[in-house]
Design a protein around this motif. Structure first.
Motif, PDB file in Angstrom:
ATOM      1  N   GLY A 138      -5.661   7.973   3.527  1.00  0.00           N
ATOM      2  CA  GLY A 138      -6.402   8.870   2.643  1.00  0.00           C
ATOM      3  C   GLY A 138      -7.750   9.225   3.214  1.00  0.00           C
ATOM      4  O   GLY A 138      -7.921   9.309   4.435  1.00  0.00           O
ATOM      5  N   PRO A 139      -8.733   9.407   2.347  1.00  0.00           N
ATOM      6  CA  PRO A 139     -10.054   9.858   2.801  1.00  0.00           C
ATOM      7  C   PRO A 139     -10.734   8.901   3.792  1.00  0.00           C
ATOM      8  O   PRO A 139     -11.505   9.336   4.633  1.00  0.00           O
ATOM      9  CB  PRO A 139     -10.871   9.944   1.521  1.00  0.00           C
ATOM     10  CG  PRO A 139      -9.897   9.955   0.409  1.00  0.00           C
ATOM     11  CD  PRO A 139      -8.661   9.264   0.902  1.00  0.00           C
ATOM     12  N   ASN A 178     -14.751   1.533   7.639  1.00  0.00           N
ATOM     13  CA  ASN A 178     -15.537   2.459   6.816  1.00  0.00           C
ATOM     14  C   ASN A 178     -15.109   2.376   5.347  1.00  0.00           C
ATOM     15  O   ASN A 178     -15.240   3.328   4.601  1.00  0.00           O
ATOM     16  CB  ASN A 178     -15.388   3.895   7.345  1.00  0.00           C
ATOM     17  CG  ASN A 178     -13.955   4.381   7.312  1.00  0.00           C
ATOM     18  OD1 ASN A 178     -13.047   3.633   7.016  1.00  0.00           O
ATOM     19  ND2 ASN A 178     -13.774   5.645   7.647  1.00  0.00           N
ATOM     20  N   HIS A 179     -14.623   1.210   4.933  1.00  0.00           N
ATOM     21  CA  HIS A 179     -14.151   0.991   3.568  1.00  0.00           C
ATOM     22  C   HIS A 179     -14.174  -0.504   3.270  1.00  0.00           C
ATOM     23  O   HIS A 179     -14.330  -1.331   4.179  1.00  0.00           O
ATOM     24  CB  HIS A 179     -12.716   1.534   3.415  1.00  0.00           C
ATOM     25  CG  HIS A 179     -11.761   0.884   4.377  1.00  0.00           C
ATOM     26  ND1 HIS A 179     -11.027  -0.237   4.066  1.00  0.00           N
ATOM     27  CD2 HIS A 179     -11.453   1.187   5.667  1.00  0.00           C
ATOM     28  CE1 HIS A 179     -10.299  -0.584   5.115  1.00  0.00           C
ATOM     29  NE2 HIS A 179     -10.551   0.261   6.112  1.00  0.00           N
ATOM     30  N   SER A 180     -14.017  -0.825   2.016  1.00  0.00           N
ATOM     31  CA  SER A 180     -13.931  -2.231   1.607  1.00  0.00           C
ATOM     32  C   SER A 180     -12.541  -2.767   1.923  1.00  0.00           C
ATOM     33  O   SER A 180     -11.582  -1.992   2.014  1.00  0.00           O
ATOM     34  CB  SER A 180     -14.173  -2.356   0.105  1.00  0.00           C
ATOM     35  OG  SER A 180     -15.445  -1.875  -0.218  1.00  0.00           O
ATOM     36  N   PRO A 181     -12.404  -4.079   2.045  1.00  0.00           N
ATOM     37  CA  PRO A 181     -11.064  -4.635   2.288  1.00  0.00           C
ATOM     38  C   PRO A 181     -10.153  -4.363   1.091  1.00  0.00           C
ATOM     39  O   PRO A 181     -10.611  -4.365  -0.054  1.00  0.00           O
ATOM     40  CB  PRO A 181     -11.294  -6.135   2.434  1.00  0.00           C
ATOM     41  CG  PRO A 181     -12.750  -6.341   2.511  1.00  0.00           C
ATOM     42  CD  PRO A 181     -13.428  -5.116   2.009  1.00  0.00           C
ATOM     43  N   PRO A 182      -8.875  -4.141   1.347  1.00  0.00           N
ATOM     44  CA  PRO A 182      -7.946  -3.940   0.234  1.00  0.00           C
ATOM     45  C   PRO A 182      -7.766  -5.240  -0.548  1.00  0.00           C
ATOM     46  O   PRO A 182      -7.983  -6.331  -0.020  1.00  0.00           O
ATOM     47  CB  PRO A 182      -6.642  -3.525   0.923  1.00  0.00           C
ATOM     48  CG  PRO A 182      -6.746  -4.042   2.302  1.00  0.00           C
ATOM     49  CD  PRO A 182      -8.210  -4.064   2.644  1.00  0.00           C
ATOM     50  N   ILE A 183      -7.384  -5.099  -1.793  1.00  0.00           N
ATOM     51  CA  ILE A 183      -7.164  -6.272  -2.641  1.00  0.00           C
ATOM     52  C   ILE A 183      -5.659  -6.429  -2.846  1.00  0.00           C
ATOM     53  O   ILE A 183      -4.979  -5.471  -3.229  1.00  0.00           O
ATOM     54  CB  ILE A 183      -7.890  -6.128  -3.990  1.00  0.00           C
ATOM     55  CG1 ILE A 183      -9.392  -5.980  -3.754  1.00  0.00           C
ATOM     56  CG2 ILE A 183      -7.593  -7.318  -4.891  1.00  0.00           C
ATOM     57  CD1 ILE A 183     -10.174  -5.624  -4.990  1.00  0.00           C
ATOM     58  N   TYR A 184      -5.173  -7.624  -2.576  1.00  0.00           N
ATOM     59  CA  TYR A 184      -3.747  -7.907  -2.713  1.00  0.00           C
ATOM     60  C   TYR A 184      -3.529  -9.065  -3.660  1.00  0.00           C
ATOM     61  O   TYR A 184      -4.342  -9.980  -3.747  1.00  0.00           O
ATOM     62  CB  TYR A 184      -3.130  -8.270  -1.353  1.00  0.00           C
ATOM     63  CG  TYR A 184      -2.922  -7.095  -0.455  1.00  0.00           C
ATOM     64  CD1 TYR A 184      -1.734  -6.372  -0.493  1.00  0.00           C
ATOM     65  CD2 TYR A 184      -3.908  -6.691   0.434  1.00  0.00           C
ATOM     66  CE1 TYR A 184      -1.538  -5.273   0.331  1.00  0.00           C
ATOM     67  CE2 TYR A 184      -3.721  -5.596   1.262  1.00  0.00           C
ATOM     68  CZ  TYR A 184      -2.530  -4.897   1.204  1.00  0.00           C
ATOM     69  OH  TYR A 184      -2.345  -3.814   2.013  1.00  0.00           O
ATOM     70  N   LYS A 185      -2.418  -9.008  -4.371  1.00  0.00           N
ATOM     71  CA  LYS A 185      -1.959 -10.117  -5.196  1.00  0.00           C
ATOM     72  C   LYS A 185      -0.758 -10.703  -4.469  1.00  0.00           C
ATOM     73  O   LYS A 185       0.100  -9.968  -3.972  1.00  0.00           O
ATOM     74  CB  LYS A 185      -1.549  -9.604  -6.568  1.00  0.00           C
ATOM     75  CG  LYS A 185      -0.963 -10.645  -7.473  1.00  0.00           C
ATOM     76  CD  LYS A 185      -0.481 -10.014  -8.767  1.00  0.00           C
ATOM     77  CE  LYS A 185       0.318 -11.039  -9.550  1.00  0.00           C
ATOM     78  NZ  LYS A 185       0.992 -10.420 -10.694  1.00  0.00           N
ATOM     79  N   ILE A 186      -0.679 -12.016  -4.393  1.00  0.00           N
ATOM     80  CA  ILE A 186       0.439 -12.682  -3.726  1.00  0.00           C
ATOM     81  C   ILE A 186       1.375 -13.214  -4.806  1.00  0.00           C
ATOM     82  O   ILE A 186       0.951 -13.967  -5.687  1.00  0.00           O
ATOM     83  CB  ILE A 186      -0.050 -13.831  -2.831  1.00  0.00           C
ATOM     84  CG1 ILE A 186      -1.098 -13.324  -1.849  1.00  0.00           C
ATOM     85  CG2 ILE A 186       1.112 -14.480  -2.094  1.00  0.00           C
ATOM     86  CD1 ILE A 186      -1.847 -14.412  -1.121  1.00  0.00           C
ATOM     87  N   ASP A 187       2.645 -12.794  -4.744  1.00  0.00           N
ATOM     88  CA  ASP A 187       3.596 -13.243  -5.759  1.00  0.00           C
ATOM     89  C   ASP A 187       4.169 -14.616  -5.413  1.00  0.00           C
ATOM     90  O   ASP A 187       3.833 -15.209  -4.382  1.00  0.00           O
ATOM     91  CB  ASP A 187       4.695 -12.202  -6.002  1.00  0.00           C
ATOM     92  CG  ASP A 187       5.649 -12.021  -4.826  1.00  0.00           C
ATOM     93  OD1 ASP A 187       5.706 -12.887  -3.937  1.00  0.00           O
ATOM     94  OD2 ASP A 187       6.345 -10.991  -4.813  1.00  0.00           O
ATOM     95  N   LYS A 188       5.040 -15.117  -6.273  1.00  0.00           N
ATOM     96  CA  LYS A 188       5.587 -16.466  -6.087  1.00  0.00           C
ATOM     97  C   LYS A 188       6.461 -16.597  -4.841  1.00  0.00           C
ATOM     98  O   LYS A 188       6.775 -17.695  -4.404  1.00  0.00           O
ATOM     99  CB  LYS A 188       6.363 -16.902  -7.324  1.00  0.00           C
ATOM    100  CG  LYS A 188       7.604 -16.098  -7.609  1.00  0.00           C
ATOM    101  CD  LYS A 188       8.287 -16.600  -8.873  1.00  0.00           C
ATOM    102  CE  LYS A 188       9.547 -15.796  -9.167  1.00  0.00           C
ATOM    103  NZ  LYS A 188      10.208 -16.299 -10.381  1.00  0.00           N
TER     104      LYS A 188
END
Length: 79
Positions: free
Chosen positions: A38-39, A62-72
């Motif tokens: 994207g941008p 040039n961006h913040s780190p992505p946020i991830y959720k880790i499943d079971k």
């Protein structure tokens, strides 16, 4: 650390940023690029040989780190 995305592909996680493999050679060398789309169009990338980072290009994202959720199951979901 290599992690698995919920869609099945592998990503490289370095300093909370994720990279996707661009290509690999037969001599265990691989090239990775930042997953930001994207941008942001981040230019950060890295090179690995035998699973060891040998070169980092554009370490300043040039961006913040992505946020991830880790499943079971240990799969990463971007939120």
């Amino acid at each position: 650390m290599i992690v698995k995305h919920v869609r099945g592909h592998k990503m490289l996680l370095v300093n909370d940023y994720t990279y996707s493999k661009v290509r690999a050679s037969q001599d265990n060398k691989s090239w990775w690029k930042c997953t930001a789309k994207g941008p942001a169009k981040c230019a950060a990338s890295l090179t690995m040989i035998n699973d060891v980072i040998t070169k980092m290009n554009g370490e300043d994202h040039n961006h913040s780190p992505p946020i991830y959720k880790i499943d079971k199951y240990g799969l990463y979901h971007k939120i």
